[in-house]
Write an enzyme that holds these catalytic residues in place. Structure first.
Site, mmCIF file in Angstrom:
data_model
loop_
_atom_site.group_PDB
_atom_site.id
_atom_site.type_symbol
_atom_site.label_atom_id
_atom_site.label_comp_id
_atom_site.label_asym_id
_atom_site.label_seq_id
_atom_site.Cartn_x
_atom_site.Cartn_y
_atom_site.Cartn_z
ATOM 1 N N SER A 115 -24.941 4.505 12.352
ATOM 2 C CA SER A 115 -24.339 4.097 11.094
ATOM 3 C C SER A 115 -25.428 3.932 10.036
ATOM 4 C CB SER A 115 -23.510 2.824 11.296
ATOM 5 O OG SER A 115 -22.702 2.561 10.174
ATOM 6 N N GLU A 209 -20.871 11.647 11.345
ATOM 7 C CA GLU A 209 -19.832 10.647 11.613
ATOM 8 C C GLU A 209 -19.650 9.814 10.355
ATOM 9 O OE1 GLU A 209 -19.892 7.106 12.046
ATOM 10 O OE2 GLU A 209 -21.989 6.873 11.482
ATOM 11 N N HIS A 269 -17.716 5.296 15.049
ATOM 12 C CA HIS A 269 -17.406 3.879 15.084
ATOM 13 C C HIS A 269 -16.271 3.504 16.031
ATOM 14 C CE1 HIS A 269 -19.937 3.967 11.523
ATOM 15 N NE2 HIS A 269 -19.953 2.649 11.505
#
Length: 296
Positions: A115, A209, A269
């Site tokens: 992330s 992502e 996630h």
């Protein structure tokens, strides 16, 4: 010449936990620490991991303290891996406080996270010429309890890289074969890094992502990467969880490159977040029925 793989971790090796981005939940981190200790490793939590920021509650601590924690952990000769507790936001604020010369002198070490930690993977991996691990944060307790996630992390941290080692599988969106250096991570961080982080200079397989972003914003970020020239050396694409209903947008924005695209990768996630080695040389094969990513 490819990037350097840090040495595999061994029993009693020390892992330092840092909080380079958002605030950390002590309970969730404690559960992650228990898992890593069950592998025979020792864990030390950085001094400012739970400090908080008096004026900006979305940060784990003051910028200088988060940067100092990371630097001190990396430069400690007893530490063999530096593991981010979580993402959130804040890593970009400390990048320019890191002296990559000092970090490089300490030698290659494992860096783990995903992330927001994408920003650290990009800078540290490139400047130190090292492979880093895109995988669950140590406070991502729900991801760490997934057996496949834990197995992938163990293989990358405690094992040695093996040619043709399977990293992940998915669905073929565009057929073909590709080879290149694995780069990428969180799409927002990659797009916001345009202008401050250089575009790849070698053929790359891009992994993506994202979370909680509407389709038009995903479109805008992909378009930013395209227009900036950041994707000029694109050889292949691995699409993790982008939060989209289908692959229409991915095909619209990236299909024109004519490179193989693996979609449906268990990266992101959601509960399944398979660890992959950024900076490693990989092969992407997208056949008629299945697609896979392996070490070259």
């Amino acid at each position: 010449m490819g990037r350097v793989w840090p040495a595999p971790l061994q029993a009693r090796d020390l892992v330092a936990v840092v909080a380079p981005s958002g605030p950390v939940d002590p309970g969730r981190l404690a559960r992650g620490v228990t898992m890593v200790e069950s592998w025979g490793l020792r864990v030390r939590i950085a001094p400012h991991a739970f400090d908080g920021h008096g004026r900006l509650p979305y940060l784990a601590a003051a910028d200088e303290d988060r940067a100092d924690d990371l630097t001190q952990a990396w430069c400690d000769p007893a530490v063999r891996a530096v593991w981010a507790a979580r993402g959130g936001y804040g890593a970009q604020r400390i990048i320019d406080r890191l002296d990559v010369g000092v970090l490089g002198a300490a030698g290659p070490k494992h860096l783990i996270g995903f992330s927001d930690v994408t920003a650290l993977h990009a800078r540290v991996g490139r400047e130190l010429g090292a492979v880093t691990i895109h995988g669950p944060g140590l406070a991502s307790d729900q991801q760490l309890t997934d057996r496949a996630n834990a197995a992938a992390l163990r293989n990358l941290l405690l094992g040695r890289p093996v040619t043709r080692q399977l990293l992940l599988t998915g669905r073929p969106l565009v057929h073909g074969r590709a080879a290149g250096m694995l780069v990428g991570g969180n799409l927002s961080l990659l797009a916001s890094g345009v202008g401050t982080e250089p575009a790849p200079e070698v053929p790359v397989v891009l992994v993506l992502e994202e979370v909680n972003e509407p389709a038009y914003r995903v479109d805008r970020m992909l378009t930013q990467l395209i227009r900036s020239g950041w994707l000029d050396r694109l050889a292949g694409v691995v699409v993790g969880d982008l939060g989209l209903p289908d692959d229409t947008l991915v095909l619209d924005r990236l299909g024109g490159f004519g490179v193989p695209i693996l979609t449906g990768a268990a990266i992101g996630h959601a509960a399944r977040n398979i660890a992959v080695p950024l900076g490693a040389d990989v092969r992407l094969e997208a056949g008629p029925d299945e697609a896979s990513l392996t070490l070259a």
